[in-house]
Design a protein around this motif. Structure first.
Motif, PDB file in Angstrom:
ATOM      1  N   LEU A  78       0.827  -1.205   0.000  1.00 18.43           N
ATOM      2  CA  LEU A  78       0.000   0.000   0.000  1.00 18.43           C
ATOM      3  C   LEU A  78       0.866   1.262   0.000  1.00 18.43           C
ATOM      4  O   LEU A  78       0.575   2.236  -0.703  1.00 18.43           O
ATOM      5  CB  LEU A  78      -0.937  -0.015   1.204  1.00 18.43           C
ATOM      6  CG  LEU A  78      -2.057  -1.065   1.180  1.00 18.43           C
ATOM      7  CD1 LEU A  78      -2.836  -1.044   2.481  1.00 18.43           C
ATOM      8  CD2 LEU A  78      -3.003  -0.809   0.012  1.00 18.43           C
ATOM      9  N   ARG A  79       1.924   1.251   0.815  1.00 20.29           N
ATOM     10  CA  ARG A  79       2.802   2.412   0.844  1.00 20.29           C
ATOM     11  C   ARG A  79       3.494   2.631  -0.499  1.00 20.29           C
ATOM     12  O   ARG A  79       3.621   3.768  -0.971  1.00 20.29           O
ATOM     13  CB  ARG A  79       3.851   2.243   1.957  1.00 20.29           C
ATOM     14  CG  ARG A  79       3.277   2.430   3.366  1.00 20.29           C
ATOM     15  CD  ARG A  79       4.401   2.636   4.371  1.00 20.29           C
ATOM     16  NE  ARG A  79       5.246   1.456   4.492  1.00 20.29           N
ATOM     17  CZ  ARG A  79       5.040   0.471   5.344  1.00 20.29           C
ATOM     18  NH1 ARG A  79       4.002   0.515   6.163  1.00 20.29           N
ATOM     19  NH2 ARG A  79       5.863  -0.563   5.396  1.00 20.29           N
ATOM     20  N   LEU A  80       3.945   1.547  -1.135  1.00 21.52           N
ATOM     21  CA  LEU A  80       4.574   1.678  -2.449  1.00 21.52           C
ATOM     22  C   LEU A  80       3.587   2.200  -3.485  1.00 21.52           C
ATOM     23  O   LEU A  80       3.931   3.066  -4.314  1.00 21.52           O
ATOM     24  CB  LEU A  80       5.138   0.324  -2.888  1.00 21.52           C
ATOM     25  CG  LEU A  80       6.378  -0.173  -2.123  1.00 21.52           C
ATOM     26  CD1 LEU A  80       6.718  -1.599  -2.559  1.00 21.52           C
ATOM     27  CD2 LEU A  80       7.565   0.752  -2.378  1.00 21.52           C
ATOM     28  N   LYS A  81       2.359   1.683  -3.445  1.00 21.67           N
ATOM     29  CA  LYS A  81       1.342   2.176  -4.382  1.00 21.67           C
ATOM     30  C   LYS A  81       1.075   3.652  -4.168  1.00 21.67           C
ATOM     31  O   LYS A  81       0.926   4.434  -5.128  1.00 21.67           O
ATOM     32  CB  LYS A  81       0.060   1.360  -4.211  1.00 21.67           C
ATOM     33  CG  LYS A  81       0.159  -0.079  -4.662  1.00 21.67           C
ATOM     34  CD  LYS A  81       0.263  -0.178  -6.169  1.00 21.67           C
ATOM     35  CE  LYS A  81       0.266  -1.623  -6.619  1.00 21.67           C
ATOM     36  NZ  LYS A  81       0.377  -1.732  -8.094  1.00 21.67           N
ATOM     37  N   ALA A  82       0.981   4.074  -2.908  1.00 17.87           N
ATOM     38  CA  ALA A  82       0.731   5.484  -2.618  1.00 17.87           C
ATOM     39  C   ALA A  82       1.894   6.349  -3.094  1.00 17.87           C
ATOM     40  O   ALA A  82       1.691   7.438  -3.669  1.00 17.87           O
ATOM     41  CB  ALA A  82       0.498   5.671  -1.124  1.00 17.87           C
ATOM     42  N   ALA A  83       3.135   5.883  -2.886  1.00 15.15           N
ATOM     43  CA  ALA A  83       4.298   6.660  -3.329  1.00 15.15           C
ATOM     44  C   ALA A  83       4.339   6.782  -4.849  1.00 15.15           C
ATOM     45  O   ALA A  83       4.616   7.850  -5.411  1.00 15.15           O
ATOM     46  CB  ALA A  83       5.579   6.019  -2.808  1.00 15.15           C
ATOM     47  N   ILE A  84       4.048   5.640  -5.528  1.00 14.11           N
ATOM     48  CA  ILE A  84       4.022   5.679  -7.001  1.00 14.11           C
ATOM     49  C   ILE A  84       2.942   6.622  -7.498  1.00 14.11           C
ATOM     50  O   ILE A  84       3.151   7.409  -8.439  1.00 14.11           O
ATOM     51  CB  ILE A  84       3.820   4.254  -7.545  1.00 14.11           C
ATOM     52  CG1 ILE A  84       5.060   3.399  -7.250  1.00 14.11           C
ATOM     53  CG2 ILE A  84       3.559   4.282  -9.034  1.00 14.11           C
ATOM     54  CD1 ILE A  84       4.875   1.919  -7.549  1.00 14.11           C
ATOM     55  N   SER A  85       1.779   6.549  -6.878  1.00 12.81           N
ATOM     56  CA  SER A  85       0.688   7.436  -7.286  1.00 12.81           C
ATOM     57  C   SER A  85       1.066   8.902  -7.075  1.00 12.81           C
ATOM     58  O   SER A  85       0.794   9.762  -7.920  1.00 12.81           O
ATOM     59  CB  SER A  85      -0.566   7.091  -6.495  1.00 12.81           C
ATOM     60  OG  SER A  85      -1.626   7.973  -6.805  1.00 12.81           O
ATOM     61  N   GLN A  86       1.717   9.193  -5.936  1.00 12.15           N
ATOM     62  CA  GLN A  86       2.128  10.579  -5.674  1.00 12.15           C
ATOM     63  C   GLN A  86       3.161  11.051  -6.687  1.00 12.15           C
ATOM     64  O   GLN A  86       3.110  12.189  -7.175  1.00 12.15           O
ATOM     65  CB  GLN A  86       2.694  10.671  -4.254  1.00 12.15           C
ATOM     66  CG  GLN A  86       3.003  12.088  -3.795  1.00 12.15           C
ATOM     67  CD  GLN A  86       1.763  12.945  -3.695  1.00 12.15           C
ATOM     68  OE1 GLN A  86       0.682  12.427  -3.417  1.00 12.15           O
ATOM     69  NE2 GLN A  86       1.896  14.226  -3.946  1.00 12.15           N
ATOM     70  N   MET A  87       4.116  10.168  -7.046  1.00 15.09           N
ATOM     71  CA  MET A  87       5.110  10.536  -8.049  1.00 15.09           C
ATOM     72  C   MET A  87       4.471  10.766  -9.402  1.00 15.09           C
ATOM     73  O   MET A  87       4.836  11.693 -10.142  1.00 15.09           O
ATOM     74  CB  MET A  87       6.170   9.427  -8.145  1.00 15.09           C
ATOM     75  CG  MET A  87       7.056   9.308  -6.906  1.00 15.09           C
ATOM     76  SD  MET A  87       8.048  10.787  -6.621  1.00 15.09           S
ATOM     77  CE  MET A  87       9.087  10.762  -8.080  1.00 15.09           C
ATOM     78  N   GLN A  88       3.481   9.908  -9.747  1.00 21.29           N
ATOM     79  CA  GLN A  88       2.798  10.107 -11.028  1.00 21.29           C
ATOM     80  C   GLN A  88       2.032  11.420 -11.045  1.00 21.29           C
ATOM     81  O   GLN A  88       2.016  12.144 -12.055  1.00 21.29           O
ATOM     82  CB  GLN A  88       1.847   8.933 -11.294  1.00 21.29           C
ATOM     83  CG  GLN A  88       2.578   7.636 -11.610  1.00 21.29           C
ATOM     84  CD  GLN A  88       1.631   6.470 -11.777  1.00 21.29           C
ATOM     85  OE1 GLN A  88       0.425   6.604 -11.491  1.00 21.29           O
ATOM     86  NE2 GLN A  88       2.153   5.341 -12.230  1.00 21.29           N
ATOM     87  N   LYS A  89       1.380  11.742  -9.930  1.00 20.81           N
ATOM     88  CA  LYS A  89       0.669  13.020  -9.854  1.00 20.81           C
ATOM     89  C   LYS A  89       1.636  14.187 -10.012  1.00 20.81           C
ATOM     90  O   LYS A  89       1.370  15.148 -10.753  1.00 20.81           O
ATOM     91  CB  LYS A  89      -0.055  13.121  -8.512  1.00 20.81           C
ATOM     92  CG  LYS A  89      -1.257  12.213  -8.382  1.00 20.81           C
ATOM     93  CD  LYS A  89      -1.902  12.393  -7.029  1.00 20.81           C
ATOM     94  CE  LYS A  89      -3.086  11.477  -6.856  1.00 20.81           C
ATOM     95  NZ  LYS A  89      -3.714  11.624  -5.520  1.00 20.81           N
ATOM     96  N   THR A  90       2.789  14.113  -9.305  1.00 18.44           N
ATOM     97  CA  THR A  90       3.767  15.211  -9.407  1.00 18.44           C
ATOM     98  C   THR A  90       4.283  15.343 -10.829  1.00 18.44           C
ATOM     99  O   THR A  90       4.417  16.466 -11.368  1.00 18.44           O
ATOM    100  CB  THR A  90       4.926  14.939  -8.449  1.00 18.44           C
ATOM    101  OG1 THR A  90       4.410  14.755  -7.131  1.00 18.44           O
ATOM    102  CG2 THR A  90       5.907  16.096  -8.434  1.00 18.44           C
TER     103      THR A  90
END
Length: 327
Positions: A78-90
């Motif tokens: 879950l943490r990795l998915k959230a980090a990837i999603s945040q990087m994609q948003k940025t």
């Protein structure tokens, strides 16, 4: 003539006594062998049960560790998915800003090419609004695409969680079936060994009963009453043979109890009396017809021996209690 006859009688008594001693040693050896076999079987059963309990405890610890590891992995995913999603948003926001800057520069160049004095006043005022509207539409489309991708990733994560849960359930089911199969086989083998030991015990017990005699006769001497204490005992056990008693009379003494297996003295307790006849109760449990009865004249102690008082029960009550304990 009296000398040789008495010598022969003494020699016969001696032989009978030696035969009985050998018989008693054989009985004790058979009983000790039976007890050792039974104790060894009980120890083996206890060791096997302890080993199975240890294995089950180890399996429970292993399952708990797997559950903890699965929870940690889920949290890390879950943490990795959230980090990837945040990087994609940025990254998308950076691309959007770069696109907007290029668009503004293009629009600024167009404005420079067209003089404001040549445009109507209404068009000059509405142009920034049009640019802002177009910019908002572009951002809205990008946000919608980002929301769709997030929704797709959420569905993938949910499907991954379901697949992991299903795989874990299948693994636990297989492990449960394996444990049930091994436990069933173990108890089946254990029951077979127990039946075999029970058959051996029955055979040894039957041999012991046959050696003792299928019909056994015991004499129990009643204690003297208060009015009889002043006189000599009327019945005395023979010193050379505990199956013979001497009965006193007015004309001397005579021997009796020719068919007795053992004479029980007056100091024998109810518990010791029952110990002598308890093998018959074991034969009853094994399925044989048995009978214990007391015979004698009035006042000889038959009721006391068979029934007994509450504080010292007799053979009947002790036999029933042994049957309930074994059952």
């Amino acid at each position: 003539m009296d000398g040789p006859v008495e010598s022969d009688i003494f020699q016969q008594c001696k032989y009978i006594h030696e035969v009985e001693l050998v018989n008693m040693r054989l009985q004790m050896r058979i009983l000790e062998t039976h007890l050792e076999t039974k104790d060894r079987l009980i120890r083996n059963l206890e060791d096997i049960i302890d080993e199975q309990e240890t294995r089950i405890a180890n399996m429970e610890d292993f399952i708990q560790v797997l559950s903890l590891d699965f929870g940690v992995l889920s949290e890390e995913n879950l943490r990795l998915k959230a980090a990837i999603s945040q990087m994609q948003k940025t990254s998308r926001m950076n691309q959007l800003l770069e696109t907007d800057e290029d668009y503004e520069s293009d629009m600024t160049t167009g404005e420079e090419r067209v003089p404001e004095s040549s445009l109507p006043e209404k068009e000059v005022k509405s142009y920034p609004m049009i640019v802002q509207t177009m910019r908002d539409e572009v951002q809205m489309k990008k946000i919608q695409r980002c929301a769709e991708e997030l929704k797709r990733e959420k569905d993938e994560l949910k499907q991954l969680a379901l697949d992991t849960k299903e795989a874990f359930s299948v693994c636990m089911g297989e492990m449960k079936l394996m444990l049930e199969s091994k436990t069933t086989d173990f108890f089946r083998v254990l029951l077979e060994r127990y039946r075999a030991e029970m058959e051996k015990r029955k055979q040894l017990h039957n041999q012991l009963v046959e050696l003792n005699g299928n019909i056994r006769v015991f004499y129990r001497i009643r204690p003297q009453l208060t009015e009889e204490l002043s006189s000599k005992p009327a019945v005395v056990i023979d010193e050379m043979d505990n199956g013979v008693v001497h009965i006193g009379s007015g004309v001397g003494t005579r021997k009796t109890s020719a068919s007795a297996d053992k004479v029980l003295p007056t100091q024998f307790s109810q518990d010791q009396i029952f110990t002598e006849v308890s093998p018959i109760i074991t034969s009853c449990i094994d399925g044989y017809n048995v009978c214990i009865f007391a015979y004698g004249h009035t006042g000889s102690g038959k009721t006391y021996t068979m029934e007994g008082p509450l504080e010292s029960p007799g053979i009947n009550q002790r036999a029933i209690m042994q049957l309930f304990r074994c059952g």
